[in-house]
Design a protein around this motif. Structure first.
Motif, PDB file in Angstrom:
ATOM      1  N   PRO A 129       0.820  -1.213   0.000  1.00 21.03           N
ATOM      2  CA  PRO A 129       0.000   0.000   0.000  1.00 21.03           C
ATOM      3  C   PRO A 129       0.857   1.267   0.000  1.00 21.03           C
ATOM      4  CG  PRO A 129       0.060  -0.967   2.195  1.00 21.03           C
ATOM      5  CD  PRO A 129       0.776  -1.923   1.288  1.00 21.03           C
ATOM      6  N   GLY A 130       0.936   1.934  -1.134  1.00 26.68           N
ATOM      7  CA  GLY A 130       1.615   3.219  -1.219  1.00 26.68           C
ATOM      8  C   GLY A 130       0.676   4.343  -0.813  1.00 26.68           C
ATOM      9  N   CYS A 172       0.828  -7.455   2.823  1.00 27.52           N
ATOM     10  CA  CYS A 172       2.165  -7.915   2.463  1.00 27.52           C
ATOM     11  C   CYS A 172       2.979  -6.755   1.907  1.00 27.52           C
ATOM     12  CB  CYS A 172       2.089  -9.025   1.420  1.00 27.52           C
ATOM     13  SG  CYS A 172       1.313 -10.551   2.002  1.00 27.52           S
ATOM     14  N   ILE A 173       4.094  -6.468   2.547  1.00 31.14           N
ATOM     15  CA  ILE A 173       5.005  -5.419   2.113  1.00 31.14           C
ATOM     16  C   ILE A 173       6.226  -6.089   1.492  1.00 31.14           C
ATOM     17  CG2 ILE A 173       6.373  -3.418   2.816  1.00 31.14           C
ATOM     18  CD1 ILE A 173       3.394  -3.024   3.292  1.00 31.14           C
ATOM     19  N   THR A 174       6.531  -5.737   0.241  1.00 32.89           N
ATOM     20  CA  THR A 174       7.710  -6.325  -0.394  1.00 32.89           C
ATOM     21  C   THR A 174       8.991  -5.684   0.129  1.00 32.89           C
ATOM     22  OG1 THR A 174       7.590  -4.774  -2.260  1.00 32.89           O
ATOM     23  CG2 THR A 174       6.467  -6.912  -2.504  1.00 32.89           C
ATOM     24  N   HIS A 175       8.969  -4.360   0.334  1.00 27.76           N
ATOM     25  CA  HIS A 175      10.146  -3.636   0.821  1.00 27.76           C
ATOM     26  C   HIS A 175       9.705  -2.243   1.266  1.00 27.76           C
ATOM     27  CE1 HIS A 175       9.780  -2.255  -3.304  1.00 27.76           C
ATOM     28  NE2 HIS A 175      10.674  -1.301  -3.092  1.00 27.76           N
ATOM     29  N   PHE A 176      10.607  -1.549   1.946  1.00 28.11           N
ATOM     30  CA  PHE A 176      10.231  -0.285   2.561  1.00 28.11           C
ATOM     31  C   PHE A 176      10.702   0.936   1.786  1.00 28.11           C
ATOM     32  CE2 PHE A 176       9.522  -3.075   6.232  1.00 28.11           C
ATOM     33  CZ  PHE A 176       8.249  -2.649   6.590  1.00 28.11           C
ATOM     34  N   HIS A 177      10.481   0.943   0.481  1.00 27.42           N
ATOM     35  CA  HIS A 177      10.513   2.187  -0.267  1.00 27.42           C
ATOM     36  C   HIS A 177       9.129   2.824  -0.168  1.00 27.42           C
ATOM     37  CE1 HIS A 177      14.285   1.291  -2.911  1.00 27.42           C
ATOM     38  NE2 HIS A 177      14.579   2.012  -1.844  1.00 27.42           N
ATOM     39  N   GLY A 178       9.095   4.161  -0.197  1.00 26.40           N
ATOM     40  CA  GLY A 178       7.855   4.870   0.094  1.00 26.40           C
ATOM     41  C   GLY A 178       6.703   4.535  -0.808  1.00 26.40           C
ATOM     42  N   ASP A 179       6.974   4.318  -2.105  1.00 26.57           N
ATOM     43  CA  ASP A 179       5.865   4.049  -3.021  1.00 26.57           C
ATOM     44  C   ASP A 179       5.240   2.685  -2.788  1.00 26.57           C
ATOM     45  OD1 ASP A 179       8.431   3.255  -4.022  1.00 26.57           O
ATOM     46  OD2 ASP A 179       7.562   2.856  -5.989  1.00 26.57           O
ATOM     47  N   HIS A 180       5.826   1.881  -1.914  1.00 27.31           N
ATOM     48  CA  HIS A 180       5.287   0.557  -1.593  1.00 27.31           C
ATOM     49  C   HIS A 180       4.781   0.448  -0.154  1.00 27.31           C
ATOM     50  CE1 HIS A 180       6.857  -1.387  -5.313  1.00 27.31           C
ATOM     51  NE2 HIS A 180       7.701  -0.374  -5.238  1.00 27.31           N
ATOM     52  N   SER A 181       4.953   1.507   0.645  1.00 32.56           N
ATOM     53  CA  SER A 181       4.624   1.334   2.070  1.00 32.56           C
ATOM     54  C   SER A 181       4.074   2.572   2.771  1.00 32.56           C
ATOM     55  CB  SER A 181       5.873   0.865   2.827  1.00 32.56           C
ATOM     56  OG  SER A 181       6.908   1.830   2.745  1.00 32.56           O
ATOM     57  N   LEU A 182       4.123   3.758   2.160  1.00 34.66           N
ATOM     58  CA  LEU A 182       3.698   4.953   2.883  1.00 34.66           C
ATOM     59  C   LEU A 182       2.185   5.030   3.089  1.00 34.66           C
ATOM     60  CD1 LEU A 182       6.063   7.782   1.599  1.00 34.66           C
ATOM     61  CD2 LEU A 182       5.907   6.821   3.898  1.00 34.66           C
ATOM     62  N   GLY A 183       1.427   4.160   2.448  1.00 34.38           N
ATOM     63  CA  GLY A 183       0.001   4.092   2.709  1.00 34.38           C
ATOM     64  C   GLY A 183      -0.365   3.187   3.868  1.00 34.38           C
ATOM     65  N   GLN A 205      12.528  -3.709  10.148  1.00 29.91           N
ATOM     66  CA  GLN A 205      11.744  -3.567  11.375  1.00 29.91           C
ATOM     67  C   GLN A 205      11.644  -2.117  11.825  1.00 29.91           C
ATOM     68  OE1 GLN A 205      10.172  -6.284  12.975  1.00 29.91           O
ATOM     69  NE2 GLN A 205       9.098  -4.601  13.992  1.00 29.91           N
ATOM     70  N   GLU A 206      12.724  -1.360  11.728  1.00 32.31           N
ATOM     71  CA  GLU A 206      12.715   0.049  12.128  1.00 32.31           C
ATOM     72  C   GLU A 206      11.656   0.833  11.358  1.00 32.31           C
ATOM     73  OE1 GLU A 206      15.718   3.942  12.029  1.00 32.31           O
ATOM     74  OE2 GLU A 206      16.359   1.994  11.217  1.00 32.31           O
ATOM     75  N   LEU A 226       6.010   3.228  10.840  1.00 30.09           N
ATOM     76  CA  LEU A 226       4.749   3.293  10.120  1.00 30.09           C
ATOM     77  C   LEU A 226       3.584   2.783  10.959  1.00 30.09           C
ATOM     78  CD1 LEU A 226       6.045   1.970   6.680  1.00 30.09           C
ATOM     79  CD2 LEU A 226       5.325   4.311   7.178  1.00 30.09           C
ATOM     80  N   ARG A 227       3.857   1.807  11.805  1.00 27.41           N
ATOM     81  CA  ARG A 227       2.795   1.206  12.640  1.00 27.41           C
ATOM     82  C   ARG A 227       2.145   2.239  13.537  1.00 27.41           C
ATOM     83  NH1 ARG A 227      -0.895  -0.270  15.001  1.00 27.41           N
ATOM     84  NH2 ARG A 227      -1.277  -2.175  16.170  1.00 27.41           N
ATOM     85  N   HIS A 228       2.921   3.158  14.082  1.00 29.57           N
ATOM     86  CA  HIS A 228       2.379   4.200  14.959  1.00 29.57           C
ATOM     87  C   HIS A 228       2.886   5.561  14.483  1.00 29.57           C
ATOM     88  CE1 HIS A 228       0.503   1.439  17.787  1.00 29.57           C
ATOM     89  NE2 HIS A 228       1.600   0.723  17.781  1.00 29.57           N
TER      90      HIS A 228
END
Length: 302
Positions: A38-39, A60-71, A97-98, A103-105
């Motif tokens: 989710p971007g 499911c997050i493939t990796h922590f680049h912003g376009d894949h995880s900032l959403g 993990q960091e 992102l979790r909180h």
């Protein structure tokens, strides 16, 4: 009726466009509803697609680049706002993990849902029908694969020929045998369906392993061949390489996505992939729905 389909919520890469949101992909697989990568803007894209967060079981997050995880923060907060009653598991690379913790909180909110962290590590990982393998990118990245186990389909003519009817059919299905008749004698193998999700990566063995024989492959095709050297440097695929993967892996339907904003004409991705792969190809568009192909025909034998 069971529904198995992919909803493309966003098909851009690092830079969104007027027509393409950042990444976001929702797989409806019966009761196993999974949100991939989710971007930014995914929560709104789900609204536009008529999708709620309440059915989600996994993210499911493939990796922590912003376009894949900032959403992710918005999705998790919406899950809590809607008080989703069942646990929602989040899979992500353990080396990130960091970033997950941030992102979790990311902001303050009432945490009213059960969010289960499930970090992934090692050269191979699985949780039930879901498998993850590491890919080749600029930071730890995993691709995902979902497999339905093969089953058996009863053949009425074979049941009749062996005199099996009524409660004996149920006994066969439960135990594999009814008297001297075995399940294999009156049924054929029903292949399970399969799905693979491969984002930012250069070509590597695990790309082909994840894609092997799947019914539906979602794969990044960030670049065109004219920029193949750049793609290799930054750990991405071209549309031609995505087509090659589909051909060599025996894929049935290929979904191209994660397009660079530098190419205004999406038909060029189709042309390059088609030169390598003659199966079904979808050039992904935001809010498009792609059904998982029907099961392959049942076959006789073990």
């Amino acid at each position: 009726m069971a529904v198995r389909e992919l909803v493309l919520l966003g098909t851009a890469s690092q830079v969104p466009t007027r027509l393409r949101n950042h990444n976001g992909y929702l797989l409806r697989w019966d009761d196993e509803v999974i949100l991939f990568d989710p971007g930014e803007g995914t929560q709104r894209q789900m609204l536009m697609a008529g999708l709620a967060v309440s059915p989600l079981r996994r993210i499911c997050i493939t990796h922590f680049h912003g376009d894949h995880s900032l959403g992710l923060p918005g999705i998790l907060q919406r899950i809590s706002l809607d008080k989703v009653p069942h646990p929602v598991t989040v899979h992500y690379p353990a080396d990130g993990q960091e970033f997950y913790d941030r992102l979790r909180h990311a902001t303050s909110y009432w945490d009213n849902a059960s969010i289960v962290a499930s970090p992934i590590a090692g050269s191979s990982w699985n949780d039930g029908p879901l498998t993850a393998l590491p890919l080749r990118h600029s930071l730890p990245t995993y691709g995902y694969r979902l497999d339905e186990p093969s089953g058996r389909r009863m053949v009425p003519e074979l049941l009749a020929a062996h005199g099996i009817a009524g409660p004996a059919v149920g006994e066969l299905q439960r135990t594999g045998r009814a008297g001297d008749v075995t399940l294999e004698q009156v049924s054929v193998e029903r292949p399970g369906q399969s799905f693979a999700f491969i984002m930012d990566t250069g070509l590597c063995d695990n790309v082909f392993a994840l894609a092997a024989g799947v019914d539906l492959l979602v794969i990044e095709s960030t670049f065109l061949t004219e920029d193949a050297e750049m793609a290799a440097q930054v750990g991405h695929l071209t549309a031609a390489q995505a087509g090659r993967v589909a051909r060599e892996a025996g894929v049935r339907t290929l979904v191209l996505t994660h397009f660079s904003q530098r190419y205004p004409d999406p038909s060029r991705f189709l042309d390059e992939a088609r030169a390598e792969f003659d199966g079904d190809i979808v050039v992904g568009a935001d809010l498009e729905r792609v059904p998982v192909p029907p099961r392959r025909a049942a076959t006789a034998g073990g």
